[in-house]
Design a protein around this motif. Sequence first.
Motif, mmCIF file in Angstrom:
data_model
loop_
_atom_site.group_PDB
_atom_site.id
_atom_site.type_symbol
_atom_site.label_atom_id
_atom_site.label_comp_id
_atom_site.label_asym_id
_atom_site.label_seq_id
_atom_site.Cartn_x
_atom_site.Cartn_y
_atom_site.Cartn_z
ATOM 1 N N THR A 86 0.872 -1.164 0.000
ATOM 2 C CA THR A 86 0.000 0.000 0.000
ATOM 3 C C THR A 86 0.909 1.213 0.000
ATOM 4 N N ILE A 87 0.726 2.062 -0.997
ATOM 5 C CA ILE A 87 1.619 3.207 -1.175
ATOM 6 C C ILE A 87 0.801 4.475 -1.326
ATOM 7 N N ASN A 88 1.115 5.461 -0.499
ATOM 8 C CA ASN A 88 0.536 6.786 -0.637
ATOM 9 C C ASN A 88 1.602 7.649 -1.297
ATOM 10 N N ILE A 89 1.267 8.196 -2.467
ATOM 11 C CA ILE A 89 2.225 8.964 -3.267
ATOM 12 C C ILE A 89 1.794 10.416 -3.353
ATOM 13 N N ASP A 90 2.731 11.303 -3.339
ATOM 14 C CA ASP A 90 2.475 12.731 -3.473
ATOM 15 C C ASP A 90 1.739 12.994 -4.787
ATOM 16 N N LYS A 91 0.704 13.823 -4.735
ATOM 17 C CA LYS A 91 -0.111 14.082 -5.936
ATOM 18 C C LYS A 91 0.690 14.695 -7.080
ATOM 19 N N ALA A 92 1.700 15.481 -6.759
ATOM 20 C CA ALA A 92 2.501 16.120 -7.810
ATOM 21 C C ALA A 92 3.281 15.097 -8.631
ATOM 22 N N THR A 93 3.551 13.959 -8.067
ATOM 23 C CA THR A 93 4.353 12.918 -8.725
ATOM 24 C C THR A 93 3.510 11.738 -9.188
ATOM 25 N N GLU A 94 2.241 11.699 -8.814
ATOM 26 C CA GLU A 94 1.395 10.517 -8.991
ATOM 27 C C GLU A 94 1.419 9.929 -10.403
ATOM 28 N N ARG A 95 1.150 10.716 -11.406
ATOM 29 C CA ARG A 95 1.036 10.187 -12.779
ATOM 30 C C ARG A 95 2.351 9.566 -13.246
ATOM 31 N N GLU A 96 3.449 10.280 -13.064
ATOM 32 C CA GLU A 96 4.762 9.763 -13.470
ATOM 33 C C GLU A 96 5.105 8.490 -12.696
ATOM 34 N N TRP A 97 4.877 8.513 -11.381
ATOM 35 C CA TRP A 97 5.160 7.370 -10.524
ATOM 36 C C TRP A 97 4.341 6.145 -10.929
ATOM 37 N N LEU A 98 3.042 6.341 -11.180
ATOM 38 C CA LEU A 98 2.186 5.219 -11.542
ATOM 39 C C LEU A 98 2.643 4.577 -12.849
ATOM 40 N N ASN A 99 3.014 5.373 -13.822
ATOM 41 C CA ASN A 99 3.555 4.821 -15.075
ATOM 42 C C ASN A 99 4.849 4.061 -14.819
ATOM 43 N N LEU A 123 -4.650 -1.420 -7.616
ATOM 44 C CA LEU A 123 -5.912 -0.808 -7.213
ATOM 45 C C LEU A 123 -5.656 0.578 -6.619
ATOM 46 N N ARG A 124 -6.613 1.486 -6.830
ATOM 47 C CA ARG A 124 -6.537 2.830 -6.236
ATOM 48 C C ARG A 124 -7.586 2.926 -5.144
ATOM 49 N N LEU A 125 -7.209 3.458 -4.009
ATOM 50 C CA LEU A 125 -8.117 3.631 -2.889
ATOM 51 C C LEU A 125 -9.105 4.752 -3.201
ATOM 52 N N LEU A 126 -10.396 4.455 -3.076
ATOM 53 C CA LEU A 126 -11.435 5.439 -3.386
ATOM 54 C C LEU A 126 -11.865 6.253 -2.170
ATOM 55 N N THR A 127 -11.607 5.752 -0.980
ATOM 56 C CA THR A 127 -12.017 6.455 0.233
ATOM 57 C C THR A 127 -10.822 7.168 0.854
ATOM 58 N N GLU A 128 -10.163 7.960 0.058
ATOM 59 C CA GLU A 128 -8.943 8.643 0.459
ATOM 60 C C GLU A 128 -9.237 9.748 1.467
ATOM 61 N N GLU A 151 -7.968 13.235 2.921
ATOM 62 C CA GLU A 151 -7.151 14.316 2.338
ATOM 63 C C GLU A 151 -5.833 14.439 3.102
ATOM 64 N N ASN A 152 -4.765 14.065 2.432
ATOM 65 C CA ASN A 152 -3.433 14.114 3.047
ATOM 66 C C ASN A 152 -2.368 14.568 2.048
ATOM 67 N N GLY A 153 -2.808 15.092 0.923
ATOM 68 C CA GLY A 153 -1.864 15.563 -0.080
ATOM 69 C C GLY A 153 -1.364 14.483 -1.016
ATOM 70 N N GLY A 154 -1.914 13.275 -0.908
ATOM 71 C CA GLY A 154 -1.463 12.180 -1.763
ATOM 72 C C GLY A 154 -2.612 11.307 -2.214
ATOM 73 N N GLU A 155 -2.262 10.337 -3.026
ATOM 74 C CA GLU A 155 -3.201 9.315 -3.490
ATOM 75 C C GLU A 155 -2.653 7.959 -3.041
ATOM 76 N N THR A 156 -3.554 7.033 -2.728
ATOM 77 C CA THR A 156 -3.141 5.734 -2.220
ATOM 78 C C THR A 156 -3.498 4.635 -3.216
ATOM 79 N N TYR A 157 -2.524 3.762 -3.451
ATOM 80 C CA TYR A 157 -2.671 2.614 -4.342
ATOM 81 C C TYR A 157 -2.241 1.361 -3.599
ATOM 82 N N THR A 158 -2.784 0.225 -4.023
ATOM 83 C CA THR A 158 -2.274 -1.051 -3.543
ATOM 84 C C THR A 158 -1.834 -1.884 -4.745
#
Length: 100
Positions: free
Chosen positions: A7-20, A42-47, A49-56
Amino acid sequence: MVLYNLTINIDKATEREWLNWMRFELVPQFMETGLPLAVKILRLLTEVENGGETYTFQFSFKGRIDYFRFNKLHADELLGKLQQQYSNQYVLFQSLLEEV
């Protein structure tokens, strides 16, 4: 069957590049070890607000022996690549789940 879950919470500014990078570089390296049978991203839908997005990233293994072999031989190197590429931009939580 066991699932190795990252489970990884990534900074939103880097999310797209990181996910690729995860999809097309790091995850294939996990699979090339020949030990995981499959992976789900998978992306967590019940995020919260912490400045990031969470994926598993859920890697399926035939059993504990295959997971422990993967962990001993490959996990440190592969997770080290994540740290090297995106240090201070993510938070990581690992878990091992058993299908019942």
